[in-house]
Design an enzyme around this catalytic site. Structure first.
Site, mmCIF file in Angstrom:
data_model
loop_
_atom_site.group_PDB
_atom_site.id
_atom_site.type_symbol
_atom_site.label_atom_id
_atom_site.label_comp_id
_atom_site.label_asym_id
_atom_site.label_seq_id
_atom_site.Cartn_x
_atom_site.Cartn_y
_atom_site.Cartn_z
ATOM 1 N N GLU A 194 19.831 27.509 10.168
ATOM 2 C CA GLU A 194 19.077 26.306 10.279
ATOM 3 C C GLU A 194 18.111 26.645 11.356
ATOM 4 O O GLU A 194 16.918 26.220 11.201
ATOM 5 C CB GLU A 194 20.166 25.271 10.676
ATOM 6 C CG GLU A 194 21.125 24.785 9.951
ATOM 7 C CD GLU A 194 20.604 24.012 8.905
ATOM 8 O OE1 GLU A 194 19.879 24.710 7.950
ATOM 9 O OE2 GLU A 194 20.821 22.771 8.730
ATOM 10 N N THR A 244 11.795 20.306 7.088
ATOM 11 C CA THR A 244 12.414 19.581 8.213
ATOM 12 C C THR A 244 11.770 20.002 9.567
ATOM 13 O O THR A 244 11.620 19.268 10.580
ATOM 14 C CB THR A 244 13.839 20.554 8.340
ATOM 15 O OG1 THR A 244 14.259 20.266 7.312
ATOM 16 C CG2 THR A 244 14.504 19.771 9.676
HETATM 17 N N1 HSE Z 1 19.195 16.515 12.053
HETATM 18 C C1 HSE Z 1 18.231 17.061 11.574
HETATM 19 C C2 HSE Z 1 16.943 16.296 11.583
HETATM 20 C C3 HSE Z 1 18.711 17.240 9.867
HETATM 21 O O1 HSE Z 1 16.934 15.252 11.434
HETATM 22 O O2 HSE Z 1 15.851 17.164 11.645
HETATM 23 C C4 HSE Z 1 17.840 18.047 9.033
HETATM 24 O O3 HSE Z 1 18.366 17.914 7.705
#
Ligand code: HSE
Length: 309
Positions: A131, A184
């Site tokens: 991630e 993201t």
């Molecule tokens: N919590 C993260 C965001 C998840 O909202 O950026 C990304 O899928």
């Protein structure tokens, strides 16, 4: 054992009020990975099916970066390496935890081939490195439910403390993925870095309400608590038909509706499969009327997370 195949599900992160700390796992949709031991030392990606633009370079692919984090921690000299074949069903940049499902599947597979030195919960920290590569921050709100299933709360990142949550078993998600890509990292960059106290109070009240609603199986409370005053106001501007979808969801019996992860996918929660399918039908019509392609999924909450195939 020389070869293993793992499925890790797609996920809905944030779930409205739980930005970066809450997520749940979907059923049926997810990524599959086959990992086998090889005589060549180190990690190698042989093939990626279902995505054209993902790197085969092990230092640039989330699955091998996550697997390498595990091997660095394991710290035993191995006289073999690992070869990866990935089948991607979760589109990158969809907001459905694409990088998380690949990372989760990879660490679970390598862990099995090593004789399972780590528990599933311990694997989360390694999958988070995938991630980190994908979005610039090692958030766990997708990888935790992808590995563990159900709803999970990241109560603390340092130290990492993951709380599996109780939830009503008849809860159903409808997820729409409009075919535009939102990275993201970009979607994180546009967020305000400071929020007024009043906004923060609303957000933590909603997150508390959502967790209590799930625990008490109080559908009305779940619905009231899905509101997000932190990320949604900015991110929703990137999503086609956002306000129209929310209005439609409300009219057709959804408990609530919000952005899935960092978007552009949106999720709706319902109390019955009939409502969830009705929402799915309406979504297909709405996007098709605007000549916009989308995928729509109806899914119970996946209680198992990543599994061996
Ligand atoms: N919590 C993260 C965001 C998840 O909202 O950026 C990304 O899928």
């Amino acid at each position: 054992m020389n070869e293993i195949r793992v499925f890790a599900p797609a996920t809905v992160a944030n779930v409205g009020s739980g930005f970066d700390v809450l997520g749940f796992a979907l059923s049926d949709i997810g990524d599959m990975i086959t990992v086998r031991k090889t005589d060549d030392l180190g990690l190698h990606i042989k093939n990626i099916e279902g995505a054209d633009n993902l790197p085969l370079d092990c230092k640039k692919n989330v699955s091998t970066v996550a697997a390498q984090a595990l091997l660095d921690s394991y710290n035993n000299t191995l006289d073999y390496g690992f070869e990866f074949e990935l089948v991607k069903k979760v589109s990158a940049g969809s907001g459905m935890g694409s990088s998380a499902s690949s990372s989760a599947a990879a660490v679970m597979a390598v862990n099995e081939l090593l004789g399972r030195p780590y528990s599933k919960t311990e694997l989360v920290v390694f999958a988070m490195q995938g991630e980190s590569l994908a979005s610039g921050t090692p958030h766990a709100d997708n990888v935790a439910p992808s590995l563990l299933g159900g709803f999970t709360l990241i109560q603390s990142y340092d130290p990492l403390r993951i709380i599996p949550l109780h939830y009503p078993k008849d809860l159903v998600a409808t997820v729409v993925h409009p075919h535009i890509e939102v990275k993201t990292s970009d979607s994180k960059r546009i967020l305000r870095q400071h929020i007024p106290l009043k906004t923060a109070i609303t957000q933590w009240a909603n997150l508390g309400g959502l967790i209590a609603g799930l625990a008490q199986e109080n559908y009305e409370l779940i619905g009231h608590s899905l509101k997000d005053v932190v990320a949604e106001p900015t991110r929703s501007m990137l999503i086609p038909l956002y306000e129209q979808v929310k209005e439609m969801a409300h009219k057709n019996g959804a408990l609530g509706c919000n952005i899935s992860g960092s978007g552009p996918s949106m999720f709706m929660l319902s109390q019955s499969l009939d409502t969830a399918h009705k929402l799915a039908d309406e979504l297909r019509v709405m996007y098709s009327n605007e000549q916009l392609d989308c995928d729509v999924y109806v899914s119970k909450i996946n209680p198992d997370g990543a599994i061996l195939l």
